[in-house]
Design an enzyme around this catalytic site. Structure first.
Site, PDB file in Angstrom:
ATOM      1  CB  CYS A   4       1.067   5.271   8.842  1.00  0.00           C
ATOM      2  SG  CYS A   4       1.464   6.746   7.910  1.00  0.00           S
ATOM      3  N   GLY A  26       7.291  -2.341  -2.383  1.00  0.00           N
ATOM      4  CA  GLY A  26       6.764  -0.984  -2.457  1.00  0.00           C
ATOM      5  C   GLY A  26       7.545  -0.141  -3.437  1.00  0.00           C
ATOM      6  NE  ARG A  27      11.143   2.358   0.005  1.00  0.00           N
ATOM      7  CZ  ARG A  27      12.079   2.368   0.921  1.00  0.00           C
ATOM      8  NH1 ARG A  27      12.685   3.501   1.205  1.00  0.00           N
ATOM      9  NH2 ARG A  27      12.422   1.266   1.550  1.00  0.00           N
ATOM     10  CG  ASN A  35       7.107  -4.025   3.264  1.00  0.00           C
ATOM     11  OD1 ASN A  35       6.865  -3.060   3.985  1.00  0.00           O
ATOM     12  ND2 ASN A  35       7.399  -3.876   1.999  1.00  0.00           N
ATOM     13  N   GLY A  36      10.167  -4.694   3.095  1.00  0.00           N
ATOM     14  CA  GLY A  36      11.236  -3.745   3.393  1.00  0.00           C
ATOM     15  C   GLY A  36      12.502  -4.054   2.638  1.00  0.00           C
ATOM     16  N   PRO A  53       0.846  -1.192   0.000  1.00  0.00           N
ATOM     17  CG  PRO A  53       0.112  -0.932   2.212  1.00  0.00           C
ATOM     18  CD  PRO A  53       0.894  -1.847   1.318  1.00  0.00           C
ATOM     19  CG  MET A  54       3.610   2.449  -1.584  1.00  0.00           C
ATOM     20  SD  MET A  54       4.970   2.455  -2.772  1.00  0.00           S
ATOM     21  CE  MET A  54       4.343   1.348  -4.030  1.00  0.00           C
ATOM     22  CE  LYS A  84       3.097  -2.290   4.565  1.00  0.00           C
ATOM     23  NZ  LYS A  84       3.409  -0.928   5.044  1.00  0.00           N
ATOM     24  CD  GLN A  94      -2.703   0.226   5.123  1.00  0.00           C
ATOM     25  OE1 GLN A  94      -2.426   1.332   4.684  1.00  0.00           O
ATOM     26  NE2 GLN A  94      -1.778  -0.628   5.492  1.00  0.00           N
TER      27      GLN A  94
HETATM   28  C1  FMN Z   1       4.994   6.884  -1.068  1.00  0.00           C
HETATM   29  C2  FMN Z   1       4.726   5.843  -0.002  1.00  0.00           C
HETATM   30  C3  FMN Z   1       3.479   5.764   0.565  1.00  0.00           C
HETATM   31  C4  FMN Z   1       3.202   4.788   1.543  1.00  0.00           C
HETATM   32  N1  FMN Z   1       1.934   4.664   2.039  1.00  0.00           N
HETATM   33  C5  FMN Z   1       1.625   3.628   2.864  1.00  0.00           C
HETATM   34  C6  FMN Z   1       0.274   3.368   3.244  1.00  0.00           C
HETATM   35  O1  FMN Z   1      -0.668   4.043   2.818  1.00  0.00           O
HETATM   36  N2  FMN Z   1       0.056   2.332   4.095  1.00  0.00           N
HETATM   37  C7  FMN Z   1       1.061   1.535   4.572  1.00  0.00           C
HETATM   38  O2  FMN Z   1       0.804   0.609   5.330  1.00  0.00           O
HETATM   39  N3  FMN Z   1       2.333   1.739   4.194  1.00  0.00           N
HETATM   40  C8  FMN Z   1       2.626   2.744   3.341  1.00  0.00           C
HETATM   41  N4  FMN Z   1       3.913   2.900   2.901  1.00  0.00           N
HETATM   42  C9  FMN Z   1       4.951   1.928   3.311  1.00  0.00           C
HETATM   43  C10 FMN Z   1       5.087   0.824   2.266  1.00  0.00           C
HETATM   44  O3  FMN Z   1       3.889   0.084   2.159  1.00  0.00           O
HETATM   45  C11 FMN Z   1       6.243  -0.136   2.632  1.00  0.00           C
HETATM   46  O4  FMN Z   1       5.983  -0.672   3.901  1.00  0.00           O
HETATM   47  C12 FMN Z   1       7.604   0.565   2.655  1.00  0.00           C
HETATM   48  O5  FMN Z   1       7.775   1.405   1.532  1.00  0.00           O
HETATM   49  C13 FMN Z   1       8.758  -0.459   2.721  1.00  0.00           C
HETATM   50  O6  FMN Z   1       8.749  -1.304   1.614  1.00  0.00           O
HETATM   51  P1  FMN Z   1       9.765  -1.077   0.354  1.00  0.00           P
HETATM   52  O7  FMN Z   1      11.156  -1.089   0.905  1.00  0.00           O
HETATM   53  O8  FMN Z   1       9.485  -2.216  -0.574  1.00  0.00           O
HETATM   54  O9  FMN Z   1       9.418   0.266  -0.244  1.00  0.00           O
HETATM   55  C14 FMN Z   1       4.221   3.890   1.961  1.00  0.00           C
HETATM   56  C15 FMN Z   1       5.481   4.008   1.388  1.00  0.00           C
HETATM   57  C16 FMN Z   1       5.756   4.960   0.410  1.00  0.00           C
HETATM   58  C17 FMN Z   1       7.119   5.025  -0.203  1.00  0.00           C
END
Ligand code: FMN
Length: 338
Positions: A107, A231-232, A207-208, A22-23, A146, A76
Site C-alpha cells: 500500500c 483490479g481496476r 498483478n498490474g 484487494p481494493m 501482496k 488481507q
Molecule cells: C481503489 C483501489 C483500492 C486498492 N486497495 C488495495 C488494498 O486494500 N490492498 C492492496 O494490497 N492493494 C490495493 N490496491 C491495489 C490493487 O490491489 C492492485 O495491486 C492495483 O490496482 C494494480 O492492479 P490493476 O492494474 O489490475 O488495477 C487498490 C487499488 C485500487 C485501485
C-alpha cells in the site's frame, strides 16, 4: 491447451488462474460475491487494519464477514508492528472462515506508510522475513503476501523480498509490478514479476495493468506466473473476469454485455451493498460503482451527474432503470433509420 499444475496455495486448489485484487473501499462482500459469480478463481478482500481488529472496532470487525459462496477467499491485513500484526492474524485465523491470510506490503498511501506498514517494509528483506515468519508461526491458515516490486527505481528488492517470504514459510506472493513511488503512474514492470517467478518455488500471482483477457494471457505467458490478479479492470465490469476465465480456457473472446445486463448486475450489487451497509451508506458508495458500470454507455456523463445527487435507493434504481429504457428507445430509433 497448456498442461500446467493447478493453481494452489497451501491445500487450497483454485478453479482457475484469475484472481480479484484487494481494493480498499471496493472489495467488500457485495462486490466480491458479484465478481465471484463471474468465475473468479480466488478473491481478495480489502485491506483490514490490525489495530482496528485488536481494538475490536465494529466497522473493522464487519469487514471480516465472508459469504460461503465467495470462497476461496484471502483476507488481507496491514499493520506496522510485529506484535499487532501477529495478534490480528491470529484473530483472523481463529474467528473467520477465510482460506488464506494475506499481508499487505504494497500500500503506497501515506496514512499507511506513516505507521511503517504497507510498502515501507520492501526496503528491508530481513524485516519482511521477520514479519512473515512471526505470522506464519502464529496461525494455521496459509499466509501470503501482496507486495509492490520495490520502494523506488533505486530500491527494487522484489526477488530478495519474495525469497524472504518463501524462507519465512509464506505460501504464495502476489506482485504488483510498480514501486511505491510510482503509486499508479507509469507501466507495471512485468519483467521484474518474471524474475520473481524464476527465483522462488512458491506460487506467484502477477498483478498490474491487466486490462483485457489478452493481457492476462500475455502476463501468464511472458512471466510464467501461476495466476493473474485483476483490479481496476474489474471495477463496474465483472464481465472482465468471466471473459478472462473463458479466454484462458478456450481462446474464445466473449462479447461485451448489453446495457440491460450491465444495469441488472449493477442493481444486484447495489442490493447486496444495502444489505451489508444499510441504505444511507450504500447509496453513497454505489455512486462510484454505478459510474463504473455505466462506462461506455451513451450519455453517461449526464447520468453520472444525476447519480451523484441521489439520496435514496429508490431514486438510484429509477435512474438506472431509466438508462435501460433510454437505450432501448435509442436502439429502436436506430433500427427505424436503417
Ligand atoms: C481503489 C483501489 C483500492 C486498492 N486497495 C488495495 C488494498 O486494500 N490492498 C492492496 O494490497 N492493494 C490495493 N490496491 C491495489 C490493487 O490491489 C492492485 O495491486 C492495483 O490496482 C494494480 O492492479 P490493476 O492494474 O489490475 O488495477 C487498490 C487499488 C485500487 C485501485
Amino acid at each position: 491447451m497448456e498442461e500446467k499444475k493447478p493453481f494452489q496455495i497451501g491445500d487450497i486448489v483454485m478453479a482457475n488462474r484469475v484472481v480479484l485484487a484487494p481494493m480498499a473501499g471496493v472489495s467488500n462482500v457485495a462486490f466480491r460475491l458479484t465478481v465471484k459469480e463471474f468465475g473468479a478463481g480466488l478473491v481478495y478482500a480489502e485491506m483490514i487494519s490490525d489495530k482496528g481488529l485488536i481494538l475490536r472496532n465494529k466497522k473493522t470487525l464487519d469487514m471480516l464477514y465472508i459469504d460461503e459462496r465467495e470462497k476461496p477467499i484471502a483476507l488481507q491485513i496491514f499493520g506496522g508492528e510485529k506484535e499487532t500484526l501477529v495478534e490480528a492474524a491470529k484473530f483472523v485465523d481463529q474467528h473467520t472462515n477465510a482460506d488464506i491470510i494475506d499481508i499487505n506490503m504494497g500500500c503506497p498511501v501515506n496514512k499507511i506508510i506513516k505507521c511503517e506498514a504497507g510498502a515501507k517494509w520492501l526496503l528491508n528483506p530481513d524485516k519482511v522475513y521477520e514479519m512473515v515468519a512471526a505470522v506464519v508461526d502464529a496461525v494455521e491458515k496459509p499466509v501470503t503476501v501482496k507486495m509492490r516490486i520495490g520502494w523506488d527505481d533505486e530500491h527494487i528488492f522484489a526477488v530478495e523480498n519474495a525469497q524472504a517470504i518463501e524462507r519465512a514459510g509464506g505460501s504464495a506472493v502476489a506482485v504488483h509490478g510498480r514501486t511505491r513511488v510510482q503509486m499508479y503512474e507509469g507501466k507495471a514492470n512485468w519483467e521484474i514479476i518474471r524474475q520473481v517467478k524464476e527465483n522462488v518455488n512458491i506460487p506467484v500471482i502477477g498483478n498490474g495493468d491487466v486490462e483485457t483477457p489478452q493481457d492476462a494471457k500475455r502476463m501468464l505467458d511472458e512471466t510464467g506466473v501461476d495466476a493473474v490478479m485483476i483490479g481496476r479492470a474489474a471495477l463496474g465490469n465483472p464481465w472482465m473476469i468471466y471473459q478472462t476465465v473463458q479466454y484462458l480456457e478456450t481462446g474464445e473472446l466473449k462479447p461485451e454485455p448489453s446495457v440491460q445486463e450491465k444495469i441488472d448486475v449493477c442493481l444486484l450489487h447495489f442490493d447486496r451493498l444495502i444489505k451489508l451497509k444499510g441504505e444511507f451508506v450504500a447509496v453513497r458508495e454505489m455512486r462510484k460503482h454505478a459510474a463504473w458500470y455505466l462506462k461506455g454507455i451513451r450519455g453517461n456523463g449526464i447520468i453520472r451527474n444525476a447519480i451523484n445527487q441521489v439520496e435514496t435507493a429508490e431514486e438510484l434504481r429509477a435512474i438506472l432503470n431509466n438508462v435501460v429504457e433510454q437505450s432501448r428507445e435509442q436502439q429502436e430509433r436506430e433500427m427505424h433509420v436503417v
